[in-house]
Every structure is written in structure tokens, then in C-alpha cells.
Design an enzyme around this catalytic site. Structure first.
Site, PDB file in Angstrom:
ATOM      1  N   ALA A 170       0.810  -1.216   0.000  1.00  0.00           N
ATOM      2  CA  ALA A 170       0.000   0.000   0.000  1.00  0.00           C
ATOM      3  C   ALA A 170       0.846   1.270   0.000  1.00  0.00           C
ATOM      4  CB  ALA A 170      -0.927  -0.004   1.208  1.00  0.00           C
ATOM      5  N   ALA A 203      -1.480  -9.909  -6.593  1.00  0.00           N
ATOM      6  CA  ALA A 203      -1.171  -8.481  -6.474  1.00  0.00           C
ATOM      7  C   ALA A 203       0.191  -8.173  -7.097  1.00  0.00           C
ATOM      8  CB  ALA A 203      -1.205  -8.047  -5.015  1.00  0.00           C
ATOM      9  N   ASP A 260       1.943 -10.145  -9.105  1.00  0.00           N
ATOM     10  CA  ASP A 260       1.969 -10.588 -10.504  1.00  0.00           C
ATOM     11  C   ASP A 260       1.382  -9.520 -11.422  1.00  0.00           C
ATOM     12  OD1 ASP A 260       2.789 -12.963  -9.318  1.00  0.00           O
ATOM     13  OD2 ASP A 260       0.786 -13.844  -9.383  1.00  0.00           O
TER      14      ASP A 260
END
Length: 306
Positions: A237, A264, A266
Site C-alpha cells: 500500500a 497483487a 503478478d
């Protein structure tokens, strides 16, 4: 002498693609097709669909019904399959995904006898030489971990020569401890791959777990020591950090609720590489990767609807 990098008109992702079982909250199981480098290939193809860049996937499959499901998925997503090996005595790997209330996923694998573990081994039709025709090759630590020691060594030698001949190599360590013989071997192979990577796409969590780095600066220092000078450090994040100029990405989308963090990293890699192929700046490369990943984690499963 190293040949200057050639323009990227074709790229190949290689590794293992598996049958995915998604355990739904309602007790039902959904069947899908997924795998780290496969996920990246699918998303790259979507992003480059309007271009003339060929996106290929290299793996090994069996002749069973589940291998046929995977072949159908490769065709559905318009991936070139000229580098898919067939092993009549093997089947694909299988894994199940469970997600908690925060969207964090856990995996259970059945892959010890998967066809992909036989890649580049005799008898085979798809040799390492077949990969020399591509302009960019994307490899992951999972791709390396599933191969026998001798084949890994051959692959590393090939990658070094591929780069010397003007090819571009992208790498993500994607560390999965259970796939490796031991941590020392994983450290050795990944260090060598970072030395060979033209585009490095590490995740800070993986790097700290594998090498014992205690801070982001320690990760960056070690990667620089390996000669890494391009790519992005994935930081979840917080957003990615450019490995060349050390800048952080701007214009990043935020996610209020993570549904499933599968793929995420990939999908970030796909967005980054697609923007790289199109000649965009490092900032745009990072933003494209992060924003695609932000979209993916709001859906269940590795491959979301187009």
C-alpha cells in the site's frame, strides 16, 4: 562484448501454470487457472492487446483433462503457446486459495509431480534455445525453484548469454520457502538472478524474509550491490520505489477494502512491464503496475474480468 538491447517486439513469461481452487465463503469451490508468471502474462497481453507485441507463455503440461483446461485458458487469453511442452506421463499442479477477513490469502499446494518441473529436460521439444528468439524474458523465483539443480544452472547460463546477445531479462524473486531445498540455495540463486536482471521487480517482504534484511534501506543497498539499476521495489500500500532514481510513485489509487490479495505482485509486474515495453517513463511504469494491482485485489481469484 554485450550487444545493445534490441527493441521489444516479443516477450515470453515462463514457469508453472496450475489449476486453482478458490474456497468461497459460502462453502462452494470455484475452479480457475493461475500461476505467478502465467498471471503476469495474461495481464501483459491485455495491456498490450492493441499493439503488435507477441506475448508467449512457456511451460509443460500433460495430456489430461485439466491440462486441456489450461490450454483452453491460454488460447482464450490469446497467449502464444508455441513454447508449451507436452508430457504424457505428467499432470498440472493444483493449489487451493483461502482468504481471511482482511483479504489476505493462504495457499495449499499439490505440485510435487507437476509437468512444469520437467521443463528443458530430455526428452523435450522445447529447449532453452527456443527462448532465444524472444526480445524479453520474464522469470520468477518460483520458476527457478521448481527446476532441478542442473537445469537451473543451464537456465542461468542461457540467461547470461541471452542478455549478452541483446535480450532483456525481467525477474521477481517471489520467494516461497517450501519450494526451495533450503534458504542458502534460494539466496544463492536469487543473488545470481539479481545480478543478471535488466528489470528487477522484488517485493520488500520477500527480500527481507529471504535475506534477513531488517530495513528497506538494507534491501536497496544489497540490490545495488548486485548491480540492480532498473525496476521497482514493491512495497504494498505504500507504493513502489524506483530502483534507478529511488523516487516513489505518484498518482496511486487506494483501496478501501482488500477482497483477495492473490496476484497483487503478478499484476503489478504486468503493468510495469507493459508500460516498459511501450517506452513509458519509470514513473508511469510504477503507476501502471500499482494501479492494476489495486484493481485486482478488489476481486476474488488471480485473473479478474477484463
Amino acid at each position: 562484448m554485450t550487444t545493445p538491447k534490441r527493441p521489444i517486439q516479443s516477450l515470453c513469461c515462463f514457469g508453472e501454470v496450475m489449476i486453482e481452487l478458490i474456497n468461497g465463503r459460502d462453502g462452494n469451490i470455484a475452479l480457475g487457472v493461475a500461476g505467478d508468471t502465467y498471471n503476469t502474462a495474461v495481464y501483459i497481453k491485455r495491456l498490450l492487446a492493441a499493439t503488435e507485441v507477441t506475448v508467449s507463455y512457456c511451460t509443460a503440461l500433460g495430456t489430461d483433462p485439466y491440462s486441456d483446461i489450461i490450454r483452453s485458458a491460454l488460447t482464450e487469453y490469446d497467449l502464444d503457446t508455441s513454447c508449451v511442452e507436452t508430457r504424457s506421463d505428467k499432470i498440472p499442479g493444483l493449489y487451493a486459495v483461502d482468504t481471511d477477513d482482511a483479504g489476505e490469502r493462504s495457499f495449499t499446494y499439490w505440485r510435487s509431480d507437476a509437468a512444469a518441473r520437467t521443463m528443458f529436460q530430455s526428452p523435450c521439444e522445447i529447449s532453452l534455445d527456443r527462448l532465444a528468439k524472444f526480445d524479453l524474458i520474464y522469470v520468477s523465483g518460483i520458476s527457478m525453484a521448481i527446476l532441478p539443480t542442473a537445469v537451473r544452472a543451464q537456465l542461468i547460463d542461457f540467461i547470461a548469454q541471452f542478455r549478452a546477445n541483446g535480450g532483456t531479462v525481467a525477474y521477481d524473486s517471489n520467494y516461497r520457502p517450501r519450494l526451495w531445498e533450503d534458504q542458502a540455495t534460494a539466496q544463492q540463486i536469487n543473488t545470481r538472478m539479481w545480478q543478471l536482471a535488466d528489470i528487477a521487480l522484488p517485493s520488500i517482504d520477500d527480500e527481507m524474509a529471504l535475506f534477513g534484511d531488517t530495513s528497506e534501506s538494507a534491501v536497496l543497498d544489497r540490490l545495488r550491490g548486485c548491480g540492480v539499476c532498473a525496476g521497482a521495489l514493491k512495497r504494498g500500500a505504500e507504493g513502489p520505489r524506483d530502483l534507478a532514481g529511488q523516487s516513489v510513485a505518484q498518482a496511486l489509487e487506494t483501496v478501501d477494502t482488500v477482497i483477495d490479495s492473490t496476484a497483487a505482485g503478478d499484476s503489478f509486474n504486468a503493468g510495469y512491464l507493459a508500460a516498459y515495453v511501450q517506452g513509458h517513463s519509470p514513473q508511469v511504469q510504477m503507476e501502471t503496475g500499482h494501479n492494476l494491482a489495486a484493481k485486482v485485489i478488489t476481486h476474488r481469484g488471480a485473473i479478474i474480468p477484463a
